[in-house]
Design a protein around this motif. Structure first.
Motif, short mmCIF file in Angstrom:
data_model
loop_
_atom_site.label_atom_id
_atom_site.label_comp_id
_atom_site.label_asym_id
_atom_site.label_seq_id
_atom_site.Cartn_x
_atom_site.Cartn_y
_atom_site.Cartn_z
N VAL A 1 0.84 -1.21 0.00
CA VAL A 1 0.00 0.00 0.00
C VAL A 1 0.87 1.25 0.00
O VAL A 1 0.61 2.21 -0.74
CB VAL A 1 -0.96 0.00 1.20
N ASP A 2 1.91 1.26 0.81
CA ASP A 2 2.80 2.42 0.86
C ASP A 2 3.53 2.61 -0.47
O ASP A 2 3.62 3.72 -1.01
CB ASP A 2 3.81 2.25 1.99
N LEU A 3 4.02 1.51 -1.03
CA LEU A 3 4.82 1.56 -2.24
C LEU A 3 4.02 2.01 -3.46
O LEU A 3 4.55 2.70 -4.33
CB LEU A 3 5.42 0.17 -2.51
N PHE A 4 2.72 1.68 -3.50
CA PHE A 4 1.94 1.98 -4.70
C PHE A 4 0.82 3.00 -4.50
O PHE A 4 -0.01 3.17 -5.38
CB PHE A 4 1.38 0.69 -5.29
N THR A 5 0.81 3.66 -3.33
CA THR A 5 -0.13 4.78 -3.15
C THR A 5 0.56 6.04 -2.69
O THR A 5 0.03 7.14 -2.88
CB THR A 5 -1.23 4.44 -2.11
N GLY A 6 1.73 5.91 -2.04
CA GLY A 6 2.42 7.10 -1.54
C GLY A 6 1.86 7.63 -0.24
O GLY A 6 2.21 8.73 0.19
N MET A 7 0.99 6.87 0.42
CA MET A 7 0.42 7.32 1.70
C MET A 7 1.50 7.44 2.76
O MET A 7 2.50 6.71 2.75
CB MET A 7 -0.67 6.35 2.16
N ASP B 1 -13.43 1.63 -0.46
CA ASP B 1 -14.60 1.28 -1.25
C ASP B 1 -14.12 0.31 -2.35
O ASP B 1 -13.57 0.74 -3.37
CB ASP B 1 -15.22 2.53 -1.87
N PHE B 2 -14.33 -0.97 -2.12
CA PHE B 2 -13.87 -1.96 -3.08
C PHE B 2 -14.65 -1.89 -4.39
O PHE B 2 -14.11 -2.19 -5.46
CB PHE B 2 -13.97 -3.37 -2.49
N ASP B 3 -15.92 -1.51 -4.32
CA ASP B 3 -16.74 -1.45 -5.52
C ASP B 3 -16.24 -0.36 -6.48
O ASP B 3 -16.15 -0.56 -7.69
CB ASP B 3 -18.20 -1.19 -5.17
N LYS B 4 -15.91 0.80 -5.92
CA LYS B 4 -15.46 1.92 -6.74
C LYS B 4 -13.95 1.97 -6.89
O LYS B 4 -13.43 2.73 -7.71
CB LYS B 4 -15.95 3.25 -6.14
N ILE C 1 -8.07 8.74 -3.13
CA ILE C 1 -7.12 8.27 -4.13
C ILE C 1 -7.71 7.03 -4.80
O ILE C 1 -8.51 6.31 -4.21
CB ILE C 1 -5.75 7.96 -3.52
N THR C 2 -7.30 6.82 -6.04
CA THR C 2 -7.75 5.65 -6.79
C THR C 2 -6.51 4.81 -7.11
O THR C 2 -5.82 5.04 -8.10
CB THR C 2 -8.45 6.07 -8.10
N PRO C 3 -6.20 3.84 -6.25
CA PRO C 3 -5.00 3.03 -6.47
C PRO C 3 -5.16 2.12 -7.70
O PRO C 3 -6.28 1.91 -8.19
CB PRO C 3 -4.90 2.19 -5.19
N VAL C 4 -4.06 1.58 -8.13
CA VAL C 4 -4.12 0.59 -9.20
C VAL C 4 -4.88 -0.63 -8.68
O VAL C 4 -4.89 -0.91 -7.48
CB VAL C 4 -2.71 0.19 -9.67
N PRO C 5 -5.56 -1.37 -9.55
CA PRO C 5 -6.32 -2.56 -9.12
C PRO C 5 -5.50 -3.53 -8.28
O PRO C 5 -6.04 -4.19 -7.38
CB PRO C 5 -6.77 -3.18 -10.44
N TYR C 6 -4.21 -3.63 -8.57
CA TYR C 6 -3.36 -4.56 -7.82
C TYR C 6 -3.40 -4.26 -6.32
O TYR C 6 -3.47 -5.18 -5.49
CB TYR C 6 -1.92 -4.47 -8.33
N VAL C 7 -3.38 -2.98 -5.95
CA VAL C 7 -3.42 -2.60 -4.54
C VAL C 7 -4.74 -3.01 -3.92
O VAL C 7 -4.78 -3.53 -2.79
CB VAL C 7 -3.21 -1.08 -4.38
N GLN D 1 -2.15 14.71 -5.31
CA GLN D 1 -3.27 14.35 -4.45
C GLN D 1 -2.97 13.09 -3.66
O GLN D 1 -3.25 13.01 -2.46
CB GLN D 1 -4.54 14.16 -5.27
N ASN D 2 -2.41 12.10 -4.32
CA ASN D 2 -2.09 10.86 -3.63
C ASN D 2 -1.09 11.06 -2.51
O ASN D 2 -1.19 10.46 -1.44
CB ASN D 2 -1.56 9.82 -4.62
N ARG D 3 -0.11 11.93 -2.74
CA ARG D 3 0.91 12.19 -1.72
C ARG D 3 0.44 13.18 -0.66
O ARG D 3 1.05 13.31 0.39
CB ARG D 3 2.19 12.73 -2.39
N GLY D 4 -0.68 13.88 -0.94
CA GLY D 4 -1.18 14.85 0.03
C GLY D 4 -0.38 16.13 0.06
O GLY D 4 -0.34 16.82 1.08
N HIS D 5 0.24 16.50 -1.07
CA HIS D 5 0.99 17.75 -1.15
C HIS D 5 0.03 18.93 -1.36
O HIS D 5 -1.07 18.76 -1.88
CB HIS D 5 1.99 17.70 -2.30
#
Length: 211
Positions: free
Chosen positions: A27-33, A47-50, A79-85, A172-176
């Motif tokens: 999650v950290d590696l592919f979202t930047g949270m 939200d798994f559906d969206k 954020i909208t992560p890649v499906p893998y996440v 947006q993903n990094r929260g800058h």
């Protein structure tokens, strides 16, 4: 600030496979949270559906006690992560439900945290850093012995920029605060992208000039 190269990311993913904190690392590696955002993440944020993760708080150690705190820039975001996440999180959710059934009433996850210990309690920074010793071994295996946990989120931003990701999305993903700040932080990447763009334009000019 360190960032993993493509081949190191691939090697890291293989190294952490099956580790108790695999989902945290992915999650950290592919979202930047940020770490506090990951520790404070609850299942109602996902939200798994969206395919969306909502980030509106972080878990911080304040005067010896873990408490929810506002985000660094005080702005909730989605954020909208890649499906893998999302797939990794889905598998993690199923494993957590199984763990909950096994311990029964001993389960303590009242706030429904995504990442917990074996009894459902939220992960503390100390817990993460105990496992961090494992992380250091993983980092050494991929040729980055000096890498730290925070380098995973930096690696996300670098990889996203290099793969042509939208700067506003990465911001947006990094929260800058701004996209300009994102580019300032990762200026070495943007400079590399500019050089690559110039090289492509040079190749284009050479091609059309020979027509």
């Amino acid at each position: 600030m360190n960032s993993l190269e493509d081949y190191q990311i691939a090697a890291f993913m293989k190294a952490v496979h099956g580790h108790p904190l695999e989902a945290v690392y992915i999650v950290d590696l592919f979202t930047g949270m940020r770490q506090g955002e990951i520790l404070g993440l609850a299942w109602d944020c996902i939200d798994f559906d969206k395919g969306i993760i909502t980030i509106y708080r972080q878990l911080q150690l304040i005067k010896g006690e873990y408490k929810f705190a506002s985000l660094k820039n005080d702005k909730p975001r989605q954020i909208t992560p890649v499906p893998y996440v999302m797939q990794v999180l889905s598998r993690h959710h199923k494993r957590q439900l199984q763990a909950r059934l096994q311990v029964g009433e001993a389960w303590e996850n009242e706030k429904d945290f995504v990442f917990t210990d074996s009894l459902g309690r939220h992960l503390a920074r100390q817990t993460v850093y105990q496992h961090f010793q494992h992380f250091k071994r993983f980092a050494a295996q991929i040729g980055m012995p000096d890498a730290c946990f925070h380098d995973l989120s930096h690696s996300y931003a670098v990889a996203a920029l290099q793969s042509g990701g939208n700067v506003k999305t990465i911001q947006q993903n990094r929260g800058h605060h701004t996209a300009a700040f994102t580019l300032d932080v990762y200026g070495h990447v943007s400079e590399s992208m500019q050089r690559e763009s110039a090289e492509r334009m040079e190749a284009f000019i050479n091609a059309v000039s020979n027509l």
